[in-house]
Enzyme design. Sequence first.
Site, PDB file in Angstrom:
ATOM      1  N   ARG A 151     162.150  19.010  46.109  1.00  0.00           N
ATOM      2  CA  ARG A 151     160.927  18.403  47.675  1.00  0.00           C
ATOM      3  C   ARG A 151     162.003  17.117  48.350  1.00  0.00           C
ATOM      4  O   ARG A 151     162.540  16.460  47.762  1.00  0.00           O
ATOM      5  CB  ARG A 151     159.700  18.272  47.067  1.00  0.00           C
ATOM      6  CG  ARG A 151     158.985  18.867  45.837  1.00  0.00           C
ATOM      7  CD  ARG A 151     158.296  20.294  46.965  1.00  0.00           C
ATOM      8  NE  ARG A 151     158.024  21.091  46.197  1.00  0.00           N
ATOM      9  CZ  ARG A 151     157.695  21.173  44.840  1.00  0.00           C
ATOM     10  NH1 ARG A 151     157.261  20.608  44.364  1.00  0.00           N
ATOM     11  NH2 ARG A 151     157.233  22.412  44.318  1.00  0.00           N
ATOM     12  N   LYS A 195     144.643  19.320  40.326  1.00  0.00           N
ATOM     13  CA  LYS A 195     144.887  20.129  41.350  1.00  0.00           C
ATOM     14  C   LYS A 195     143.127  21.366  40.961  1.00  0.00           C
ATOM     15  O   LYS A 195     142.963  21.687  42.511  1.00  0.00           O
ATOM     16  CB  LYS A 195     145.444  20.405  41.828  1.00  0.00           C
ATOM     17  CG  LYS A 195     146.918  19.772  42.171  1.00  0.00           C
ATOM     18  CD  LYS A 195     147.614  19.565  42.389  1.00  0.00           C
ATOM     19  CE  LYS A 195     149.026  18.477  42.878  1.00  0.00           C
ATOM     20  NZ  LYS A 195     150.531  19.431  42.649  1.00  0.00           N
ATOM     21  N   ARG A 254     147.585  29.483  54.133  1.00  0.00           N
ATOM     22  CA  ARG A 254     149.052  30.245  53.800  1.00  0.00           C
ATOM     23  C   ARG A 254     149.279  30.656  52.710  1.00  0.00           C
ATOM     24  O   ARG A 254     149.723  31.051  51.509  1.00  0.00           O
ATOM     25  CB  ARG A 254     149.634  29.104  53.165  1.00  0.00           C
ATOM     26  CG  ARG A 254     150.641  28.979  54.740  1.00  0.00           C
ATOM     27  CD  ARG A 254     151.504  27.155  54.236  1.00  0.00           C
ATOM     28  NE  ARG A 254     151.253  26.853  56.106  1.00  0.00           N
ATOM     29  CZ  ARG A 254     152.020  25.312  55.484  1.00  0.00           C
ATOM     30  NH1 ARG A 254     153.190  24.651  54.568  1.00  0.00           N
ATOM     31  NH2 ARG A 254     151.765  24.827  56.674  1.00  0.00           N
ATOM     32  N   ARG A 273     161.280  10.384  28.678  1.00  0.00           N
ATOM     33  CA  ARG A 273     162.316  11.376  29.361  1.00  0.00           C
ATOM     34  C   ARG A 273     163.650  11.183  30.111  1.00  0.00           C
ATOM     35  O   ARG A 273     163.722   9.778  30.519  1.00  0.00           O
ATOM     36  CB  ARG A 273     160.673  11.710  30.442  1.00  0.00           C
ATOM     37  CG  ARG A 273     159.367  11.928  29.448  1.00  0.00           C
ATOM     38  CD  ARG A 273     159.860  14.001  29.213  1.00  0.00           C
ATOM     39  NE  ARG A 273     159.818  14.616  29.465  1.00  0.00           N
ATOM     40  CZ  ARG A 273     159.130  15.192  30.101  1.00  0.00           C
ATOM     41  NH1 ARG A 273     157.297  15.020  30.110  1.00  0.00           N
ATOM     42  NH2 ARG A 273     159.436  16.376  31.123  1.00  0.00           N
ATOM     43  N   PRO A 291     146.986  20.392  49.873  1.00  0.00           N
ATOM     44  CA  PRO A 291     145.840  19.649  48.682  1.00  0.00           C
ATOM     45  C   PRO A 291     145.822  18.779  47.258  1.00  0.00           C
ATOM     46  O   PRO A 291     146.202  19.195  46.313  1.00  0.00           O
ATOM     47  CB  PRO A 291     144.981  20.644  48.246  1.00  0.00           C
ATOM     48  CG  PRO A 291     144.827  21.311  49.572  1.00  0.00           C
ATOM     49  CD  PRO A 291     146.988  20.821  49.839  1.00  0.00           C
ATOM     50  N   GLU A 292     145.879  17.806  46.845  1.00  0.00           N
ATOM     51  CA  GLU A 292     146.153  16.767  45.276  1.00  0.00           C
ATOM     52  C   GLU A 292     144.924  16.311  44.890  1.00  0.00           C
ATOM     53  O   GLU A 292     143.954  16.641  45.553  1.00  0.00           O
ATOM     54  CB  GLU A 292     147.531  16.113  46.147  1.00  0.00           C
ATOM     55  CG  GLU A 292     148.555  16.851  47.036  1.00  0.00           C
ATOM     56  CD  GLU A 292     149.833  15.642  46.567  1.00  0.00           C
ATOM     57  OE1 GLU A 292     150.075  14.719  46.017  1.00  0.00           O
ATOM     58  OE2 GLU A 292     150.539  15.946  47.935  1.00  0.00           O
TER      59      GLU A 292
END
Length: 275
Positions: A261, A66, A121, A162, A2-3
């Site tokens: 990821r 989120k 989870r 950055r 879920p984003e």
Amino acid sequence: MPELPDVETMRRYLQATSLHQRIEEVELHSAGYLLYDHQASRSEVARRLKTELPGRSFSSTSRHGKWLFVALNGAGELNLALHFGMTGGLKYYRNPAQEPEYTRMLFRFDNGYQLAYISMRKLGAVRVTVDTEVFIEERELGPDALDPDFDFNAFKRTIADRDAMIKALFLDQKTIAGIGNVYADEILFQAGVHPRTTASRLDDEELEAVYREMNEVLRTAIERQAQPGDFPSTYIAPSRHGDGLCPLCGAELETVRVASRSSYFCPNRQHEKEG
DNA sequence: ACATTGACCTGAGAGC
DNA sequence: TGCTCTCAGGTCAATG
């Protein structure tokens, strides 16, 4: 996963189903880890949920990144804060036999309906907080990716100097809040930018493309209720567990690890910049 | 400042 | 069939 678009879809669902009904009871079903907090003990969070919510009702909803916030009416300001981690959702229903698998929390309303917080989870989080702004500041969350004040100039200020990889910055909720692994890949695919590109090396054209696609992808996903099966045929998200091919040129997608990821990208459209 | 890794949790799918 | 391994990915802490 879920984003932002998934959480926004859940916010609208809760808004449409669960407001203005007196909460009779809050039930916890092996929710222990969801209540884990470095500031308050699990039992303290559980106690607040079970004692402070009954008698009140949900009055409005909001979202930052989120996190889904639900304001409670009654004496004194109070908010429920929900995070769904990697798996999870909400279901509003009447028949107790319809209780979803992996329900970790149940809000029972006085009209006989209930709202289930579902998390397989248990990597999500449930909190009670007085002030949502303070809550956001305590966690040092960056601006919500769709905040109207987060315009291109603000985006450029946070990103352009950055030295981290652009994909890693999207995943860092302190930089921008709401984007996770799947939507970061989608945004960079649509913008034609390689996930390992160092942010400070993006030229103005690329910065504009990334900003534009961040908004476009997130808004489109919300319109489609965050269902990848309903995404435009030009989107890469369904391919990551599908045929593994670029939806635009048919090339075999490649993967690379960024911030631990898997990042899927098209080697034809997203080139790594030369050192 | 930035990258990496492991811990937290549980099920799906692969390989033997 | 059934066991074991790996992977999935949100967040935080520890380490390089």
